[in-house]
Design a protein around this motif. Structure first.
Motif, PDB file in Angstrom:
ATOM      1  N   ILE A 456       0.844  -1.207   0.000  1.00  0.00           N
ATOM      2  CA  ILE A 456       0.000   0.000   0.000  1.00  0.00           C
ATOM      3  C   ILE A 456       0.872   1.247   0.000  1.00  0.00           C
ATOM      4  CG2 ILE A 456      -1.616   1.356   1.404  1.00  0.00           C
ATOM      5  CD1 ILE A 456      -2.846  -1.335   2.299  1.00  0.00           C
ATOM      6  N   TYR A 457       1.919   1.232   0.811  1.00  0.00           N
ATOM      7  CA  TYR A 457       2.864   2.360   0.848  1.00  0.00           C
ATOM      8  C   TYR A 457       3.508   2.573  -0.516  1.00  0.00           C
ATOM      9  CZ  TYR A 457       7.263   4.807   1.717  1.00  0.00           C
ATOM     10  OH  TYR A 457       8.327   5.675   1.637  1.00  0.00           O
ATOM     11  N   GLU A 458       3.943   1.468  -1.164  1.00  0.00           N
ATOM     12  CA  GLU A 458       4.574   1.571  -2.477  1.00  0.00           C
ATOM     13  C   GLU A 458       3.592   2.109  -3.517  1.00  0.00           C
ATOM     14  OE1 GLU A 458       7.659   1.079  -3.455  1.00  0.00           O
ATOM     15  OE2 GLU A 458       8.464   0.433  -1.532  1.00  0.00           O
ATOM     16  N   ASN A 459       2.340   1.683  -3.448  1.00  0.00           N
ATOM     17  CA  ASN A 459       1.330   2.176  -4.397  1.00  0.00           C
ATOM     18  C   ASN A 459       1.109   3.674  -4.248  1.00  0.00           C
ATOM     19  OD1 ASN A 459       0.857  -0.269  -5.645  1.00  0.00           O
ATOM     20  ND2 ASN A 459      -0.956  -0.770  -4.449  1.00  0.00           N
ATOM     21  N   GLY A 466       3.243   9.585 -10.431  1.00  0.00           N
ATOM     22  CA  GLY A 466       2.516   9.601 -11.696  1.00  0.00           C
ATOM     23  C   GLY A 466       2.452   8.275 -12.420  1.00  0.00           C
ATOM     24  N   VAL A 467       2.797   7.166 -11.757  1.00  0.00           N
ATOM     25  CA  VAL A 467       2.677   5.848 -12.382  1.00  0.00           C
ATOM     26  C   VAL A 467       1.194   5.526 -12.545  1.00  0.00           C
ATOM     27  CG1 VAL A 467       3.140   3.385 -12.127  1.00  0.00           C
ATOM     28  CG2 VAL A 467       4.844   5.060 -11.382  1.00  0.00           C
ATOM     29  N   PRO A 468       0.728   5.227 -13.779  1.00  0.00           N
ATOM     30  CA  PRO A 468      -0.706   4.999 -13.993  1.00  0.00           C
ATOM     31  C   PRO A 468      -1.214   3.773 -13.247  1.00  0.00           C
ATOM     32  CG  PRO A 468       0.558   4.374 -15.933  1.00  0.00           C
ATOM     33  CD  PRO A 468       1.514   5.071 -15.012  1.00  0.00           C
ATOM     34  N   GLU A 469      -2.466   3.826 -12.842  1.00  0.00           N
ATOM     35  CA  GLU A 469      -3.063   2.710 -12.124  1.00  0.00           C
ATOM     36  C   GLU A 469      -3.277   1.513 -13.047  1.00  0.00           C
ATOM     37  OE1 GLU A 469      -6.796   1.817  -9.072  1.00  0.00           O
ATOM     38  OE2 GLU A 469      -6.321   3.848  -9.718  1.00  0.00           O
ATOM     39  N   VAL A 470      -3.575   1.799 -14.316  1.00  0.00           N
ATOM     40  CA  VAL A 470      -3.750   0.742 -15.312  1.00  0.00           C
ATOM     41  C   VAL A 470      -2.778   0.991 -16.450  1.00  0.00           C
ATOM     42  CG1 VAL A 470      -5.307  -0.370 -16.938  1.00  0.00           C
ATOM     43  CG2 VAL A 470      -6.181   0.436 -14.737  1.00  0.00           C
ATOM     44  N   GLU A 471      -1.874   0.034 -16.689  1.00  0.00           N
ATOM     45  CA  GLU A 471      -0.920   0.117 -17.792  1.00  0.00           C
ATOM     46  C   GLU A 471      -1.347  -0.858 -18.881  1.00  0.00           C
ATOM     47  OE1 GLU A 471       3.361   0.422 -16.227  1.00  0.00           O
ATOM     48  OE2 GLU A 471       2.248  -0.511 -14.601  1.00  0.00           O
ATOM     49  N   GLU A 472      -1.421  -0.352 -20.111  1.00  0.00           N
ATOM     50  CA  GLU A 472      -1.872  -1.199 -21.201  1.00  0.00           C
ATOM     51  C   GLU A 472      -0.712  -2.024 -21.759  1.00  0.00           C
ATOM     52  OE1 GLU A 472      -4.803  -1.810 -21.699  1.00  0.00           O
ATOM     53  OE2 GLU A 472      -5.924  -0.138 -20.857  1.00  0.00           O
ATOM     54  N   PHE A 473      -0.958  -2.625 -22.911  1.00  0.00           N
ATOM     55  CA  PHE A 473      -0.029  -3.606 -23.469  1.00  0.00           C
ATOM     56  C   PHE A 473       1.363  -3.018 -23.708  1.00  0.00           C
ATOM     57  CE2 PHE A 473       2.026  -6.275 -26.480  1.00  0.00           C
ATOM     58  CZ  PHE A 473       1.520  -7.544 -26.271  1.00  0.00           C
ATOM     59  N   LEU A 486       9.967  -1.852 -14.238  1.00  0.00           N
ATOM     60  CA  LEU A 486      10.219  -1.754 -12.800  1.00  0.00           C
ATOM     61  C   LEU A 486       9.088  -1.062 -12.054  1.00  0.00           C
ATOM     62  CD1 LEU A 486      13.988  -0.705 -12.939  1.00  0.00           C
ATOM     63  CD2 LEU A 486      13.032  -2.993 -12.683  1.00  0.00           C
ATOM     64  N   LYS A 487       8.154  -0.442 -12.781  1.00  0.00           N
ATOM     65  CA  LYS A 487       7.117   0.335 -12.134  1.00  0.00           C
ATOM     66  C   LYS A 487       5.722  -0.164 -12.535  1.00  0.00           C
ATOM     67  CE  LYS A 487       9.622   3.553 -10.019  1.00  0.00           C
ATOM     68  NZ  LYS A 487       9.567   3.804  -8.581  1.00  0.00           N
ATOM     69  N   HIS A 488       5.003  -0.705 -11.582  1.00  0.00           N
ATOM     70  CA  HIS A 488       3.607  -1.034 -11.820  1.00  0.00           C
ATOM     71  C   HIS A 488       2.938  -1.134 -10.451  1.00  0.00           C
ATOM     72  CE1 HIS A 488       5.242  -4.991 -10.876  1.00  0.00           C
ATOM     73  NE2 HIS A 488       4.016  -5.406 -10.647  1.00  0.00           N
ATOM     74  N   ARG A 489       1.648  -0.819 -10.431  1.00  0.00           N
ATOM     75  CA  ARG A 489       0.914  -0.844  -9.159  1.00  0.00           C
ATOM     76  C   ARG A 489       0.765  -2.295  -8.660  1.00  0.00           C
ATOM     77  NH1 ARG A 489      -2.253   3.782  -8.115  1.00  0.00           N
ATOM     78  NH2 ARG A 489      -1.380   5.533  -9.300  1.00  0.00           N
TER      79      ARG A 489
END
Length: 492
Positions: A456-459, A466-473, A486-489
């Motif tokens: 939760i802290y990392e999110n 500014g890392v998007p909550e939903v990353e597409e293909f 390296l960056k995803h929720r």
């Protein structure tokens, strides 16, 4: 020019890697994102092909490793001397081999899955069957070592395999179906053992038990060879559009290897092995296995020791608790996917298991102790949730392979303790073993809370960045170049 390049004459878009799945004869154009109903339809097709097979295979694997407890009550000790700690060693040596060979589970990524799985299934089915021919403790020990090696190359790799086909927020239920095969195996294993002990003939009942439960595994190796798909792109039961849709949802918030389905990327494997977030699920898995892994070996004996049932009845009565566990696993994993949470449900199953072990440690009446077994076995639901949680933490396929190796290697050390906490000297209540098991259940609950808070802290930190909550293909090799793998929720 490679086959993949020949199939990619289309203009670059954010879905360009999906477009590469289309053949040269297809009309050029941008990929049209699927509707929710279209995704559900593809997932249903995947479920029909994959879930029954992995469920049945894991049921057979668990049946073949855990039927030792049923064989013991079916007369094994009459023909083979299992005095002293010999019986405990049969359980322990299996897990020693199982632990030392956990790295073989990465064969699911390095080689074509249908060839790897079929070979491994045939190997363990053969070993499970020839247990019926042993005449000494040493021979049975050798079989248990080989069985541990064979099964380590199968079960621990299936969760990784399933992540090739499902969205990360829906893979939990599929992992639940897979792992529930263990609960079902322990359920019908007890019932099957009850029936087999009624057979009279020239062969001892325990020999018949090993034969009846081992031979079907060898047959299913043939089914695996012809029926198990290697990847989305090689799933012939999906048409081109369905393959594109499947890759689209599999790659949502995680990375997909397109055109490089087989072969490990060792840099990513190493990243998974070194990531601190790989170790907390491993410690949770360790706690689960201390509490659960020994139960299939000892539940029939524990029930028999209550003094109200014969040995034959005890085999049969060991089935209902696992049947309940089967449904609990399915329900908790479904809810975990629905609410996109892993930790709270993992903790819930662990606390339920702890209550069961405490009741067995503190009560002496048959009814309460038997009811408590129903609660104790629910710790196994935490295992299913840990499998999907590990997948959700790591974005790339090779990194997940490394993380699953950490999970299984640490976790499978648990049975080394678990298979030795119920010595004969503690019969019939085994209070020390019950308290130890309860303590490790509570450890799982605490660690689940710690990991949830960390994620939760990392999110929140990534949200500020500014890392998007939903990353597409985004195909893995492209992501590596950009550094975005390296960056995803996280799902916590």
């Amino acid at each position: 020019m490679s086959d993949v390049e020949k199939k990619a004459p289309f203009e670059e878009t954010q879905f360009t890697q999906v477009e590469k799945l289309r053949t040269a004869e297809s009309s050029p154009g941008a990929f049209v994102p699927p509707t929710a109903e279209e995704e559900r339809a593809v997932i249903r097709k995947l479920d029909k092909r994959l879930l029954p097979l992995v469920f049945l295979l894991y049921s057979l694997a668990v049946l073949d490793r855990s039927n030792l407890g049923n064989a013991k009550l079916a007369g094994l000790t009459k023909d083979i001397d299992l005095s002293g700690t010999r019986y405990q060693w049969l359980g322990t040596v299996f897990y020693i081999a199982y632990i030392l060979c956990q790295w073989t589970s990465m064969g699911w990524k390095q080689f074509k899955p249908h060839k790897w799985a079929a070979s491994v299934v045939l190997f363990w089915g053969f070993i499970a069957t020839i247990q019926a021919t042993v005449t000494s403790w040493g021979g049975l020990m050798a079989c248990r070592v080989l069985l541990g090696i064979a099964e380590s190359a199968f079960g621990p790799g299936v969760p990784l395999y399933l992540t090739y086909f499902y969205p990360r927020d829906k893979v939990g239920f599929r992992h639940g179906v897979f792992i529930s095969g263990a609960a079902m195996a322990n359920a019908y294993g007890g019932a099957l053992a009850y029936g087999i002990t009624q057979i009279t003939g020239s062969l001892a009942p325990w020999k018949i038990l090993f034969l009846i439960e081992g031979l079907p595994t060898c047959v299913f190796a043939i089914v695996v060879w012809f029926y198990l798909p290697d990847s989305v792109r090689q799933a012939k039961f999906l048409n081109e559009r369905e393959q594109a849709v499947a890759l689209h949802f599999v790659a949502r918030n995680q990375r997909v290897d397109v055109g490089k389905e087989q072969g490990l990327v060792f840099k990513e494997v190493l990243a998974g092995l070194k990531d601190p977030k790989s170790f907390i699920p491993g410690l949770c898995y360790f706690g689960c296995n201390v509490s659960f892994a020994s139960l299939p070996l000892f539940v029939p004996t524990i029930i028999s020791g209550m003094g109200s049932f014969s040995k034959v009845q005890s085999n049969g009565l060991s089935a209902p608790p696992y049947l309940l566990c089967f449904f609990v696993i399915i329900i908790l994993c479904f809810l975990s996917d629905r609410f996109k949470m892993r930790g709270p449900f993992c903790a819930l199953a662990a606390i339920t298991g702890a209550i069961g072990f405490v009741l067995q440690a503190t009560c002496s009446t048959t009814a309460v102790r038997y009811f408590a077994i129903f609660l104790s076995v629910q710790i196994f639901a935490s295992v299913a949730l840990l499998l999907s949680w590990t997948a959700n933490i790591h974005a790339t396929e090779s990194k997940r392979a490394g993380a699953y190796t950490v999970l299984a290697t640490i976790g499978q050390c648990g049975p080394l303790l678990g298979t030795n906490v119920f010595p004969e000297s503690e019969a019939p209540y085994y209070r020390k073993g019950m308290w130890i098991s309860a303590s490790f259940c509570l450890l799982v609950a605490v660690l689940s809370g710690v990991l949830s808070c960390w994620l939760i802290y990392e999110n929140r930190k990534m949200a500020r960045e500014g890392v998007p909550e939903v990353e597409e293909f985004e195909e893995t090799s492209v992501a590596v170049e950009r550094g975005t793998e390296l960056k995803h929720r996280y799902i916590w």
